[in-house]
Design a protein around this motif. Structure first.
Motif, short mmCIF file in Angstrom:
data_model
loop_
_atom_site.label_atom_id
_atom_site.label_comp_id
_atom_site.label_asym_id
_atom_site.label_seq_id
_atom_site.Cartn_x
_atom_site.Cartn_y
_atom_site.Cartn_z
N PRO A 149 50.65 -0.06 -2.50
CA PRO A 149 50.08 0.43 -3.75
C PRO A 149 51.04 0.15 -4.90
O PRO A 149 52.26 0.24 -4.74
N ASP A 150 50.51 -0.25 -6.03
CA ASP A 150 51.34 -0.69 -7.15
C ASP A 150 51.99 0.52 -7.83
O ASP A 150 51.52 1.01 -8.86
N PHE A 151 53.10 0.97 -7.26
CA PHE A 151 53.78 2.16 -7.74
C PHE A 151 54.38 1.95 -9.12
O PHE A 151 54.79 2.91 -9.77
N ASN A 152 54.41 0.72 -9.60
CA ASN A 152 54.86 0.49 -10.98
C ASN A 152 54.01 1.23 -11.99
O ASN A 152 54.46 1.56 -13.09
N GLN A 153 52.76 1.52 -11.63
CA GLN A 153 51.89 2.27 -12.52
C GLN A 153 52.45 3.68 -12.75
O GLN A 153 52.21 4.29 -13.81
N VAL A 154 53.17 4.20 -11.77
CA VAL A 154 53.83 5.50 -11.91
C VAL A 154 55.17 5.35 -12.61
O VAL A 154 55.51 6.11 -13.52
#
Length: 378
Positions: free
Chosen positions: A277-282
């Motif tokens: 999951p693209d944790f960069n969004q967090v």
């Protein structure tokens, strides 16, 4: 007013290491696409005592100063394991960031060149932070898109600065769009091969087990080393590095998206897909800090992540004719139907990896980012 004298010197002490880590926070201030890294994670990554990369590598970090102002940074590193595996005497540079100033770029690159020449290196490639097992390449296309987990975003002026100093393209890395919500965009053969995998070849797909993460990462790395060993720039991870990766990835691992292909009769792992999951969004909302309250936001927003990055997908060479890759692709569609993530990006994939690039075309993808590794003879 004349500019202050430009100097480049190795990082000395904790304060200057902090300057090295925090420089991008100033250079990218106000840039919508840029995602601040976690400062604590960058400290661990650069720590020669804590990062197992340094069990087989040496590195130096440099800062460029105009007076008392930091205007650029670069690393120079020699990965002895890479040199042994690839049978060469290359060196690398990484963490390249600077103001839009050709003099600064040249001074930083000269510092890296001199350091590498002094250690007998005959070629320099980069940027690599520290190897192809970490963030690598300079973004040269796709600046309108935000970076995904485990990748960087760069100012468009950095490529011309490197090229102006004589560096040339060594290899491009493609990132493909991955829309896993519309099966009608995919060639039917993908799903036909997936349906035949277990009845005809005795191979099934399952999710990785978080409770057995160390062993699962070991299985992943077995495939990773077998499937990627002939790739340009590849260097196998050590057992200690594998354990380190398992620890770093555990907080962001989702059992739905991390997949294992195994033989039903023996349990042998024959293929893997590690999709995150693209944790960069967090991370984008944390400004580099989990404390004092960033961890609360991270936990709260983790379930809102709506995209993934296919970090790695590989199949043992002797099983590549069975349709394992197709079944792993097909499972991504199943996961998209039952999780908040409905798309993302695949990659990176070497520009010379024709089978994987053709597979992405068959999946209905398109190249949306291009990262470039530069090189020059020393």
């Amino acid at each position: 007013m004349p500019q202050a004298e430009l100097t480049v010197r190795p990082v000395a002490g904790r304060r200057e290491l902090r300057e090295f880590i925090l420089l991008p926070f100033r250079l990218y201030q106000g840039i919508e696409q840029w995602v601040p890294p976690l400062v604590s994670e960058r400290k661990r990554h650069l720590d020669r005592r804590r990062n197992p990369f340094f069990s087989h590598a040496d590195a130096e970090y440099f800062l460029a100063w105009r007076g008392d102002r930091v205007v650029g940074r670069i690393s120079a590193q020699v990965d002895h394991r890479f040199n042994e595996f690839q049978d060469n005497d290359w060196g690398m540079f990484g963490f390249f960031e600077c103001e839009d100033d050709a003099e600064v770029a040249g001074a930083l690159l000269d510092a890296a060149r001199d350091w590498l020449r002094a250690r007998g290196r005959d070629r320099m490639i980069g940027p690599l932070n520290f190897s192809t097992n970490h963030e690598c390449g300079l973004l040269v296309e796709g600046h309108e898109r935000a970076p995904q987990i485990l990748e960087d975003w760069h100012h468009p002026y950095l490529g011309p600065l490197l090229e102006g100093q004589g560096l040339v393209k060594e290899m491009d890395l493609y990132k493909w769009s991955l829309h896993v919500s519309g099966r009608d965009q995919v060639m039917p053969i993908i799903f036909e091969l997936a349906e035949k995998l277990e009845p005809e070849h005795g191979i099934r797909i399952r999710g990785m087990r978080r409770r057995d993460l160390k062993a699962e990462v070991g299985r992943f790395m077995e495939i990773y080393n077998a499937a990627w060993e002939r790739n340009w720039g590849f260097v196998p991870l050590t057992d200690t590095e594998i354990e380190h990766y398992a620890s770093e990835l555990k907080p962001v691992l989702d059992e739905n998206w991390a997949m294992v292909a195994e033989r039903v009769d023996t349990g042998e792992t024959v293929g893997v897909a590690l999709t995150l999951p693209d944790f960069n969004q967090v991370l984008k909302k944390l400004n580099g800090r989990l404390l004092p309250f960033g961890w609360v936001r991270a936990l709260r927003d983790k379930g809102k992540v709506d995209a993934v990055r296919v970090f790695a997908l590989g199949v043992k060479p002797e099983y590549q004719h069975t349709g394992v890759a197709a079944a792993l692709y097909a499972r991504h569609f199943d996961m998209a139907a039952s999780t908040p993530q409905h798309g993302g990006e695949m990659g990176w994939i070497l520009e010379v990896n024709k089978p994987m690039n053709k597979a992405m075309e068959a999946m209905g993808g398109k190249i949306v980012k291009r990262y470039r590794i530069y090189g020059e003879d020393l």
